[in-house]
Every structure is written in C-alpha cells, then in structure tokens.
Design a protein around this motif. Sequence first.
Motif, PDB file in Angstrom:
ATOM      1  N   THR A   1      40.126-124.620  49.833  1.00 25.53           N
ATOM      2  CA  THR A   1      41.561-124.803  50.011  1.00 25.53           C
ATOM      3  C   THR A   1      42.170-123.621  50.761  1.00 25.53           C
ATOM      4  O   THR A   1      41.757-122.486  50.524  1.00 25.53           O
ATOM      5  CB  THR A   1      42.262-125.017  48.645  1.00 25.53           C
TER       6      THR A   1
ATOM      7  N   GLU B   1      35.921-110.306  59.688  1.00 26.97           N
ATOM      8  CA  GLU B   1      35.824-109.146  60.582  1.00 26.97           C
ATOM      9  C   GLU B   1      34.610-109.211  61.497  1.00 26.97           C
ATOM     10  O   GLU B   1      34.485-108.401  62.425  1.00 26.97           O
ATOM     11  CB  GLU B   1      35.737-107.842  59.773  1.00 26.97           C
TER      12      GLU B   1
ATOM     13  N   GLU C   1      33.936-118.612  55.196  1.00 28.83           N
ATOM     14  CA  GLU C   1      33.813-118.111  53.827  1.00 28.83           C
ATOM     15  C   GLU C   1      32.680-117.071  53.762  1.00 28.83           C
ATOM     16  O   GLU C   1      31.586-117.317  54.236  1.00 28.83           O
ATOM     17  CB  GLU C   1      33.562-119.294  52.870  1.00 28.83           C
TER      18      GLU C   1
ATOM     19  N   LYS D   1      45.022-118.641  52.191  1.00 29.14           N
ATOM     20  CA  LYS D   1      45.721-118.752  50.908  1.00 29.14           C
ATOM     21  C   LYS D   1      44.937-117.942  49.897  1.00 29.14           C
ATOM     22  O   LYS D   1      43.728-118.150  49.748  1.00 29.14           O
ATOM     23  CB  LYS D   1      45.772-120.236  50.503  1.00 29.14           C
TER      24      LYS D   1
HETATM   25  C1  LIG Z   1      40.678-115.595  45.826  1.00 23.96           C
HETATM   26  S1  LIG Z   1      39.643-116.572  46.825  1.00 23.96           S
HETATM   27  C2  LIG Z   1      40.778-117.776  47.451  1.00 23.96           C
HETATM   28  C3  LIG Z   1      40.056-119.011  47.858  1.00 23.96           C
HETATM   29  C4  LIG Z   1      40.951-120.145  48.355  1.00 23.96           C
HETATM   30  N1  LIG Z   1      41.547-119.846  49.639  1.00 23.96           N
HETATM   31  C5  LIG Z   1      42.004-120.502  47.328  1.00 23.96           C
HETATM   32  O1  LIG Z   1      43.203-120.430  47.625  1.00 23.96           O
HETATM   33  O2  LIG Z   1      41.619-120.873  46.202  1.00 23.96           O
HETATM   34  C6  LIG Z   1      39.317-115.544  48.263  1.00 23.96           C
HETATM   35  C7  LIG Z   1      38.092-116.021  49.040  1.00 23.96           C
HETATM   36  O3  LIG Z   1      38.019-115.281  50.257  1.00 23.96           O
HETATM   37  C8  LIG Z   1      36.668-114.907  50.493  1.00 23.96           C
HETATM   38  N2  LIG Z   1      36.728-113.688  51.317  1.00 23.96           N
HETATM   39  C9  LIG Z   1      37.131-112.461  50.923  1.00 23.96           C
HETATM   40  N3  LIG Z   1      37.117-111.600  51.965  1.00 23.96           N
HETATM   41  C10 LIG Z   1      36.728-112.320  53.048  1.00 23.96           C
HETATM   42  C11 LIG Z   1      36.522-111.995  54.421  1.00 23.96           C
HETATM   43  N4  LIG Z   1      36.725-110.760  54.864  1.00 23.96           N
HETATM   44  N5  LIG Z   1      36.123-112.961  55.268  1.00 23.96           N
HETATM   45  C12 LIG Z   1      35.904-114.227  54.804  1.00 23.96           C
HETATM   46  N6  LIG Z   1      36.074-114.595  53.510  1.00 23.96           N
HETATM   47  C13 LIG Z   1      36.476-113.651  52.651  1.00 23.96           C
HETATM   48  C14 LIG Z   1      36.082-114.701  49.107  1.00 23.96           C
HETATM   49  O4  LIG Z   1      34.666-114.855  49.105  1.00 23.96           O
HETATM   50  C15 LIG Z   1      36.789-115.789  48.307  1.00 23.96           C
HETATM   51  O5  LIG Z   1      36.047-116.990  48.301  1.00 23.96           O
END
Ligand SMILES: C[S@@+](CC[C@H](N)C(=O)[O-])C[C@H]1O[C@@H](n2cnc3c(N)ncnc32)[C@H](O)[C@@H]1O
Length: 196
Positions: free
Chosen positions: A59, A104, A77, A117
């Motif tokens: 999401t 990055e 992800e 989000k």
């Molecule tokens: C708190 S979760 C939110 C997931 C989803 N967007 C939601 O709203 O439920 C944050 C997600 O971002 C991913 N994430 C964190 N840093 C990231 C990065 N630099 N690049 C890609 N994904 C990242 C984490 O693995 C995690 O699955």
Amino acid sequence: MNDELLERWLDAVLATPGLTALKDREDARRVLLDDALAGVELVRRFDGPIVDVGSGGGTPGIPLAAALPEREVTLLEAERRKAEFLERWTVELPNLRVVWGRAESQVTDCYLVAVAKALAPPPVAAEWCLPLVAEGGVVVLWVGPSVEPDRVSAVAEKLAGELVERPPGFLVLRKTGPTPPGFPRRPGVAKKRPLA
Ligand SMILES: C[S@@+](CC[C@H](N)C(=O)[O-])C[C@H]1O[C@@H](n2cnc3c(N)ncnc32)[C@H](O)[C@@H]1O
C-alpha cells in the motif's frame, strides 16, 4: 476496480507474518486500503509511470494499480521477503511490477509520479522519492497531522523540487529540474543526517 482482488489482498496481508502490525480487519481496511484509495483522484491528475516507494505489504501501490488499470505501477521495497509477497499480485494486475531494492540505489529521474505512505519521516521520504522522479514529475506523500511542511519544503529545494500543494493528508512536491549532483546520498545517510 477489482474489489474482490483487493479483499483477497487485504486478507493475505493480515495472514502473512511480518507485513503489518495491525490485527483487526476493519483497522487494516482503513489504514491499508481506504487511506490508499483516498489518494486515487490526486494521483490520477499526474500522468506517467508511478512508483510506490517502501510499499511494504503493497500500500498504496496495489490499491492504486487496481483503481488506475491504465497506469504502470512499480512497487519498490527494500525487504526481500516483502518483495516476494508483492510479486504474487503481478499475476492478477498486469500493470503492476515489483523491484526489490532501496530507493537510494535506483536509477534516477525515470518515473513521473512517486508515492509513499509511512515510508519514513516526511523530510526523509522526500529525499528518497525526489531523485526517482524526472523533471516535471511529482512526489505525492501521505502525511499525518504532525507533518512539518516547511521542513519538507527545505529538503525539496535541495533536490530540485518544490512543495506545490498541501491537500489534507497529503503533500505534493514537483520536480523542477534534474536530480542535482551528490544525490541520492548513500543508503542510510538521509535518516542519520536529515537535510532539514
Ligand atoms: C512502515 S512500512 C510502510 C509500508 C506501507 N507503505 C504502508 O503504508 O503500510 C515502510 C516500508 O518501507 C521499506 N523501506 C524502508 N526504507 C526503504 C528504502 N530506503 N527504500 C525502499 N524501501 C524502504 C521498509 O522495508 C518497509 O516495508
């Protein structure tokens, strides 16, 4: 929109360990599905390929892909196990694709819309998302009431971006030029040393 698919996706997120801390189905529907769908009309206004940065269990990217079938939606992800879960949904949503990796470490300036989000504090999310978007594109951040738009705006200015809209629950940043030299910073640096 494929409501039945979204219901099955919600069930699968709840049933798969490690994807969400939410246990109650109605809470999960509100946070994972309804909040994502609240952004559909805003995102629809901006053309081009979409990337959902830090998609987690999917999401807002999966609801957006279901609601906007004519748009290409990439779920980016960092965690492999989550990316594997997301990959399953590409079978049913032909406009969906999944990239396992960190924001990055991606090729810059190639999407026209980046959405995020609950990725990170908004100034960090802005720093991760803006380099992914080409000049003229936008970043749409889902934000809570404690957001400090001035900090996000200060980050955007360092990354050839500007804060252009603040509808309730969202910030919209426009990319006004190519990603400046020196960005994206190395993985982890944005969180350790935020730009604002
Ligand atoms: C708190 S979760 C939110 C997931 C989803 N967007 C939601 O709203 O439920 C944050 C997600 O971002 C991913 N994430 C964190 N840093 C990231 C990065 N630099 N690049 C890609 N994904 C990242 C984490 O693995 C995690 O699955």
